[in-house]
Motif scaffolding. Structure first.
Motif, mmCIF file in Angstrom:
data_model
loop_
_atom_site.group_PDB
_atom_site.id
_atom_site.type_symbol
_atom_site.label_atom_id
_atom_site.label_comp_id
_atom_site.label_asym_id
_atom_site.label_seq_id
_atom_site.Cartn_x
_atom_site.Cartn_y
_atom_site.Cartn_z
ATOM 1 N N GLY A 698 -33.149 34.752 -61.367
ATOM 2 C CA GLY A 698 -33.218 33.711 -60.346
ATOM 3 C C GLY A 698 -31.895 32.975 -60.224
ATOM 4 O O GLY A 698 -31.158 32.826 -61.196
ATOM 5 N N GLN A 699 -31.589 32.544 -59.026
ATOM 6 C CA GLN A 699 -30.341 31.817 -58.765
ATOM 7 C C GLN A 699 -30.576 30.314 -58.936
ATOM 8 O O GLN A 699 -31.451 29.743 -58.305
ATOM 9 C CB GLN A 699 -29.844 32.101 -57.339
ATOM 10 C CG GLN A 699 -29.549 33.571 -57.082
ATOM 11 C CD GLN A 699 -28.453 34.106 -57.985
ATOM 12 O OE1 GLN A 699 -27.388 33.488 -58.106
ATOM 13 N NE2 GLN A 699 -28.694 35.254 -58.594
ATOM 14 N N THR A 700 -29.799 29.680 -59.813
ATOM 15 C CA THR A 700 -29.977 28.247 -60.072
ATOM 16 C C THR A 700 -28.757 27.419 -59.671
ATOM 17 O O THR A 700 -28.718 26.219 -59.887
ATOM 18 C CB THR A 700 -30.248 28.016 -61.565
ATOM 19 O OG1 THR A 700 -29.126 28.507 -62.331
ATOM 20 C CG2 THR A 700 -31.513 28.726 -62.016
ATOM 21 N N GLU A 701 -27.774 28.063 -59.046
ATOM 22 C CA GLU A 701 -26.527 27.347 -58.756
ATOM 23 C C GLU A 701 -26.723 26.181 -57.794
ATOM 24 O O GLU A 701 -26.008 25.185 -57.853
ATOM 25 C CB GLU A 701 -25.480 28.310 -58.151
ATOM 26 C CG GLU A 701 -24.927 29.326 -59.129
ATOM 27 C CD GLU A 701 -25.840 30.537 -59.255
ATOM 28 O OE1 GLU A 701 -26.918 30.540 -58.613
ATOM 29 O OE2 GLU A 701 -25.487 31.466 -59.990
ATOM 30 N N ASN A 702 -27.705 26.265 -56.893
ATOM 31 C CA ASN A 702 -27.863 25.228 -55.878
ATOM 32 C C ASN A 702 -28.793 24.103 -56.311
ATOM 33 O O ASN A 702 -29.117 23.223 -55.518
ATOM 34 C CB ASN A 702 -28.397 25.853 -54.583
ATOM 35 C CG ASN A 702 -27.396 26.846 -53.993
ATOM 36 O OD1 ASN A 702 -26.186 26.636 -54.092
ATOM 37 N ND2 ASN A 702 -27.900 27.916 -53.401
ATOM 38 N N LEU A 703 -29.244 24.122 -57.544
ATOM 39 C CA LEU A 703 -30.129 23.066 -58.035
ATOM 40 C C LEU A 703 -29.329 21.771 -58.203
ATOM 41 O O LEU A 703 -28.122 21.791 -58.467
ATOM 42 C CB LEU A 703 -30.768 23.487 -59.350
ATOM 43 C CG LEU A 703 -31.734 24.679 -59.239
ATOM 44 C CD1 LEU A 703 -32.201 25.120 -60.614
ATOM 45 C CD2 LEU A 703 -32.934 24.316 -58.369
ATOM 46 N N PRO A 704 -29.984 20.602 -58.063
ATOM 47 C CA PRO A 704 -29.265 19.317 -58.017
ATOM 48 C C PRO A 704 -28.447 18.978 -59.256
ATOM 49 O O PRO A 704 -27.448 18.279 -59.155
ATOM 50 C CB PRO A 704 -30.391 18.287 -57.792
ATOM 51 C CG PRO A 704 -31.658 18.990 -58.136
ATOM 52 C CD PRO A 704 -31.426 20.426 -57.824
ATOM 53 N N LEU A 705 -28.856 19.438 -60.436
ATOM 54 C CA LEU A 705 -28.112 19.113 -61.660
ATOM 55 C C LEU A 705 -27.337 20.311 -62.197
ATOM 56 O O LEU A 705 -26.921 20.320 -63.355
ATOM 57 C CB LEU A 705 -29.067 18.586 -62.736
ATOM 58 C CG LEU A 705 -29.871 17.331 -62.394
ATOM 59 C CD1 LEU A 705 -30.696 16.874 -63.590
ATOM 60 C CD2 LEU A 705 -28.966 16.197 -61.919
ATOM 61 N N LEU A 728 -35.419 18.913 -67.002
ATOM 62 C CA LEU A 728 -33.987 18.879 -66.701
ATOM 63 C C LEU A 728 -33.471 20.279 -66.364
ATOM 64 O O LEU A 728 -32.682 20.457 -65.425
ATOM 65 C CB LEU A 728 -33.213 18.293 -67.881
ATOM 66 C CG LEU A 728 -33.335 16.781 -68.077
ATOM 67 C CD1 LEU A 728 -32.809 16.372 -69.443
ATOM 68 C CD2 LEU A 728 -32.579 16.038 -66.969
ATOM 69 N N GLU A 729 -33.908 21.270 -67.140
ATOM 70 C CA GLU A 729 -33.476 22.645 -66.882
ATOM 71 C C GLU A 729 -33.982 23.141 -65.531
ATOM 72 O O GLU A 729 -33.302 23.921 -64.857
ATOM 73 C CB GLU A 729 -33.964 23.561 -68.006
ATOM 74 C CG GLU A 729 -33.218 23.340 -69.314
ATOM 75 C CD GLU A 729 -33.802 24.148 -70.470
ATOM 76 O OE1 GLU A 729 -33.074 24.346 -71.471
ATOM 77 O OE2 GLU A 729 -34.960 24.570 -70.380
ATOM 78 N N SER A 730 -35.166 22.659 -65.113
ATOM 79 C CA SER A 730 -35.685 23.072 -63.810
ATOM 80 C C SER A 730 -34.827 22.535 -62.670
ATOM 81 O O SER A 730 -34.846 23.065 -61.555
ATOM 82 C CB SER A 730 -37.125 22.584 -63.636
ATOM 83 O OG SER A 730 -37.181 21.180 -63.414
#
Length: 781
Positions: A698-705, A728-730
Motif C-alpha cells: 500500500g502507498q502511504t506517502e500521501n498520508l498527513p503525517l 499514528l502509523e495509520s
C-alpha cells in the motif's frame, strides 16, 4: 564452537548489559530492546555460566531463583528501627501537622514537602554491601523482622547489584513490595480455575507471597517493589533532600514512584491530595493514602522523632475501601450477552467514599467458593470506581437465620436453560493466561432481557446513535412484541409508536425519521452496535479502519485478526465465533435486508496491503515451539506455503537452527488434512484481501503525517501505547522508541519520564493527551 578467549570478561560484560536492560525496563519503564533480544542475551549468559560455573556469582541476573526451600525464617534485627507514621484524615488535621512543623522549625523558615502515594503492600528493608544485595527483611514490629532474602531476590524490580557509581559502601534501602491490580486479578483467576483459595486483596497477596518458604513460588507471583527511603548508610554521600535521594536511588537501579511531587506548602499538599484521589482508580496499583515528608534532610534531623515515628512525615489516609455489612438478599440479572449475574443487596454501608447497597457476586462458582448465605456478615471492598465486590464472609458472625442462595438453572426472565460456559483467555502469542466460567441464558433474542439490552446497545450514542430512542421506549416495544430483533426498528410505523404511553403523532413521526436516518452509518459504529463480546469502541475502530468493510470483518480468520493492535487470541476468537453463529448471521442478514449498511466502506488500510509476511503467517498457527524466530527461519528456507506443507521431517531438519521439537511440531501439524486445508484457505484470504506478502504494498506517502517521527511516552488514559502507535502509523507517521534531534513530536501522557525531559531539552514539540486526541479527531482516526 569458537574458542572463548576470556570467558570471565565476556560473562561480566553480558551481566552488565542485562542489568542495564533490567534497569531501563523495571526502573525507568523505558525498554530499549525487544523482549526477544533480552531473552537472547539471558540465554547466552546461561550457556556461558553453565560452561564456566566457576564464574557464577550470586548477583548474576540468572540467579534470581534457584535456592532450595527454607525450613523457616530467621529473625533480623534492624540496624535502625522501621518506624510507623502518624495518620491524618482531613484537611484540618493536615493543617495542624503543618502548623507543628512550622513551630518546631522556627518562624519564617522556608521548607517544602515531598509527596508520594502510600502504596498498599508490605514494607521491606534491603541491605547492600559494596553494591551487592546481601539481605532482605520484613518490617516486622519495626525493630525485628524476618529474613526474606531468598524471596526478594526473585523480584525483577529489586536490583541484585547496584548500577552506576557513587553508591555508599553500606546502604539500606527501604520500600514497599506490592502486587499490581492486573497481576492480582490474574493470580486469583488462576486460583479460581484450579479451585484454590483466593486472596482477598493485593496487599494480602503481596505479604503472603513474601512469606513463601519456596522462592520458586514467590518468583511466579507478579510482585514489584518501589523504594521510598534509606536507612543506615556508610561510606558515601547522599543528596541533601529526600527527593534528591530518591533520584539517586533510581540512578542506582531502583524504581521510584512516578507520581512523586515536591510542593511548597500545605496548600500544595491538599492540591496533590485532590489530584491523586482522582487518579486513584486509574493507577495500576492500590494506594491507601499519601505520605508527606519535609524534603530537606537537615530539617528532618532538626524536627526529630517521637517514640512512634518521625515528626517530619505524616500519612494522609484515603477513605476506607473495605467495610463489614449484611447481605440482605440476592437478585439475578440477565445482561446483553445472556450472562446471568447474581447481585448482592446489602445493608447500606459507607466504603471507598460512597454509600454502597449493591455488589456483584460474579456467578454460581463464586457464591460456592465464598460459601456465602443470605443474612451473612460480609466484607465489602470498593476501589475507586470499581464495582463493589464481596471479598469474604465473616463466618464467626453467621446466625441461625442464614439462608442458602439458590442459583437458577433456568433464566429468570424467559425460562430458557442456563448453561455453564468455560472461558479460556490467551495472550497475543497464544499463551494460556487464565480460565474462568460464566453462566448464560441460551434464549438469545427470545429472552426479553437480552433483546432489550441488545437493542438499547444498538441504538446507543457510541453505536448507531438513534436520537430519541431511550431505554423505556425499547422496553415498551419489546413487551408489546413490536421488536424481536434490531432490524425491527426499521420496520416500525408511526402507528406502532403513537399507541405507546407518552407518544403523540409528532413525536412518533420524529422517532421514525430518526431511525430511518441511521440506516447508513460509519462502519466502526455499526461494528460496535452489533455487541460482539469484548469488542469495544476502540477495537471496532481498528477493525473498521483495517478491513474497510463489514463483509471482510465477518469472514476474517483469527490469524488475521491477531495481527491487529490490541487484539489477542481471546478477542479474535470472540469475533470469529460471533460471526460464525447461525443466529447472529440471521440477525445480520435481516439488518442488511432493511438497508442497514456502512457509509464509509473502503479498501484494506494502506499499511496492511501486502503487509502480512510469511513468517507472521507461520507464527499465527500457534504451533508448539514455533515462535517468531523459528517462523522466520522456516519461511526463509521454504519460501512458500505449498513447499512448507509438502515438507518431510527430513526437509524440516535441514532448516538452520530449527530444534527437533519445532520440526516435529510443524510436521505433525501439516500431516493433518484439516490443518492443510485451513492453511490454504487462510493464504487465499490474504490474497483476496490484498494482505499477502506477494501483493502490491500500500502507498502511504500521501498520508498527513508521512515522513514524520513520533514518540509516545507516559500513560494515556484513553488508550494503550500500542493503539496510539497504530493510530499514528495509520496517519503515515513513524513511531520511534527514543527521542532524538530527528523526532518531530512527543506524545506525553501522565507520568512521562526521561523522554519528556529529553524532548524539552532538544526543543522537540510536545503534545499532551488532549492535543493528541484532537489530532486524531481532526483526521477522524
Amino acid at each position: 564452537m569458537t574458542e572463548i578467549s576470556d570467558p570471565k570478561q565476556q560473562i561480566e560484560e553480558l551481566r552488565s548489559t542485562v542489568n542495564l536492560h533490567n534497569y531501563r525496563y523495571h526502573a525507568l519503564d523505558e525498554p530499549t530492546v525487544p523482549d526477544a533480544e533480552y531473552d537472547r542475551l539471558i540465554r547466552q549468559l546461561q550457556v556461558l555460566e553453565a560452561k564456566f560455573p566457576q564464574f557464577i556469582t550470586n548477583d548474576s541476573p540468572t540467579q534470581r531463583v534457584g535456592a532450595k526451600p527454607l525450613a523457616g525464617f530467621n529473625q533480623v534485627q534492624h540496624e535502625a528501627p522501621m518506624l510507623s507514621l502518624d495518620n491524618v484524615f482531613n484537611a484540618q488535621e493536615l493543617s495542624d501537622f503543618d502548623h507543628r512543623v512550622k513551630e518546631r522549625l522556627g518562624k519564617g523558615v522556608k521548607f517544602s514537602y515531598c509527596c508520594e502515594p502510600k502504596l498498599d503492600g508490605a514494607a521491606v528493608s534491603l541491605l547492600y554491601r559494596d553494591g551487592k544485595l546481601v539481605r532482605g527483611a520484613t518490617r516486622g514490629d519495626g525493630n525485628t523482622g524476618e529474613d526474606i532474602t531468598h524471596n526478594v531476590r526473585t523480584i525483577p524490580t529489586i536490583p541484585l547489584a547496584l548500577i552506576g557509581e557513587g553508591y555508599p559502601r553500606l546502604l539500606e534501602v527501604r520500600g514497599e513490595i506490592y502486587m499490581p491490580r492486573a497481576g492480582f486479578d490474574m493470580l486469583n483467576k488462576r486460583a479460581r480455575a484450579n479451585d484454590e483459595k483466593l486472596f482477598v486483596n493485593p496487599r494480602n497477596a503481596a505479604a503472603g507471597s513474601l512469606r513463601m518458604l519456596d522462592a520458586k513460588i514467590t518468583a511466579e507471583r507478579p510482585l514489584e517493589m518501589c523504594c521510598y527511603s534509606v536507612g543506615v548508610m556508610e561510606g558515601g554521600d547522599l543528596a541533601p533532600n529526600h527527593s534528591g535521594i530518591l533520584a539517586q536511588l533510581q540512578g542506582w537501579g531502583f524504581r521510584i514512584n512516578n507520581e512523586m511531587r515536591v510542593v511548597d506548602d500545605v496548600e500544595g499538599c491538599l492540591k496533590y491530595h485532590d489530584y491523586l484521589l482522582r487518579r486513584r482508580p486509574d493507577l495500576p496499583y492500590d494506594i491507601d493514602g499519601i505520605v508527606y515528608k519535609v524534603d530537606t534532610i537537615s530539617q528532618q534531623q532538626s524536627l526529630g522523632f517521637t517514640a512512634k515515628g518521625p515528626r517530619w512525615a505524616i500519612a494522609h489516609k484515603f477513605p476506607a475501601e473495605e467495610e463489614i455489612t449484611t447481605l440482605l438478599d440476592v437478585d439475578f440479572q440477565v445482561g446483553r450477552t445472556g450472562a446471568v449475574t447474581p447481585v448482592a443487596r446489602l445493608a447500606p454501608v459507607f466504603v471507598g467514599g460512597v454509600t454502597v447497597s449493591n455488589a456483584t457476586l460474579h456467578n454460581r462458582d463464586e457464591i460456592e467458593r465464598l460459601g456465602i448465605m443470605i443474612n451473612d456478615a460480609v466484607v465489602v471492598r470498593r476501589a475507586g470506581d470499581v464495582i463493589p465486590q464481596i471479598a469474604k464472609v465473616v463466618l464467626e458472625r453467621r446466625g441461625s437465620d442464614a439462608i442458602k442462595i439458590a442459583f437458577p438453572d433456568y433464566c429468570p426472565v424467559c425460562g430458557s436453560h442456563v448453561e455453564r460456559v468455560k472461558i479460556v483467555t490467551h495472550s497475543k502469542s497464544g499463551r494460556r493466561e487464565g480460565v474462568g466460567v460464566a453462566y448464560r441464558c441460551v434464549g438469545r433474542l427470545v429472552c426479553r432481557a437480552q433483546l432489550s439490552q441488545a437493542i438499547i446497545h444498538f441504538a446507543s450514542r457510541k453505536a448507531l446513535d438513534i436520537d430519541g430512542l431511550g431505554e423505556k421506549i425499547v422496553e415498551q416495544l419489546v413487551i408489546e412484541e413490536r421488536l424481536k430483533s434490531p432490524a425491527d426498528l426499521y420496520r416500525l410505523q408511526v402507528s406502532d409508536l403513537a399507541a405507546l404511553e407518552g407518544f403523540a403523532e409528532l413525536s412518533a413521526k420524529n422517532l421514525v425519521s430518526a431511525i430511518a436516518a441511521r440506516r447508513a452509518v460509519p462502519l466502526h459504529k455499526l461494528v460496535f452496535a452489533l455487541g460482539i463480546p469484548d469488542v469495544g469502541e476502540e477495537t471496532a475502530k481498528v477493525l473498521a479502519r483495517v478491513f474497510g468493510s463489514l463483509e471482510r470483518i465477518r469472514v476474517a480468520k483469527p490469524e488475521l485478526l491477531i495481527q491487529l493492535p490490541d487484539i489477542g487470541r481471546e478477542v479474535a476468537g470472540e469475533i470469529t465465533e460471533f460471526f460464525a453463529d447461525n443466529h447472529n448471521a440471521l440477525v445480520l442478514d435481516d439488518l442488511v435486508s432493511v438497508g442497514v449498511c456502512a457509509s464509509d466502506e473502503c479498501d484494506i488500510a494502506a499499511e496492511y496491503r501486502g503487509g502480512l509476511s510469511f513468517p507472521q503467517l507461520i507464527a499465527s498457527f500457534n504451533i508448539s515451539n514455533i515462535g517468531p524466530t523459528s517462523a522466520a527461519r522456516v519461511a526463509a528456507h521454504f519460501g512458500t506455503m505449498a513447499a512448507l506443507m509438502a515438507a518431510s521431517i527430513d526437509d524440516l531438519a535441514m532448516v538452520e537452527k530449527l530444534s527437533v521439537k519445532a520440526a516435529s511440531g510443524l510436521f505433525d501439524y501439516f500431516q493433518c488434512t484439516q490443518n492443510r486445508q485451513y492453511a490454504e484457505q487462510l493464504e487465499q484470504q490474504l490474497l483476496d484481501f490484498k494482505m499477502h506478502w506477494n501483493c502490491e504494498k500500500g502507498q502511504t506517502e500521501n498520508l498527513p503525517l508521512s515522513g514524520m517521527t513520533y514518540v509516545v511516552t507516559g500513560t494515556l488514559e484513553s488508550m494503550g501505547r500500542d493503539l496510539a502507535k497504530q493510530k499514528l502509523e495509520s496517519l503515515g507517521a513513524k513511531v520511534a522508541g527514543s527521542v532524538s534531534k530527528n523526532t518531530h513530536c512527543v506524545v506525553a501522557g501522565s507520568a512521562a519520564g526521561s523522554k519528556l525531559v529529553k524532548a524539552e531539552q532538544l526543543g522537540v514539540t510536545v503534545m499532551d493527551e488532549a492535543m493528541f486526541l484532537a489530532l486524531l479527531a481532526e483526521f477522524d482516526v
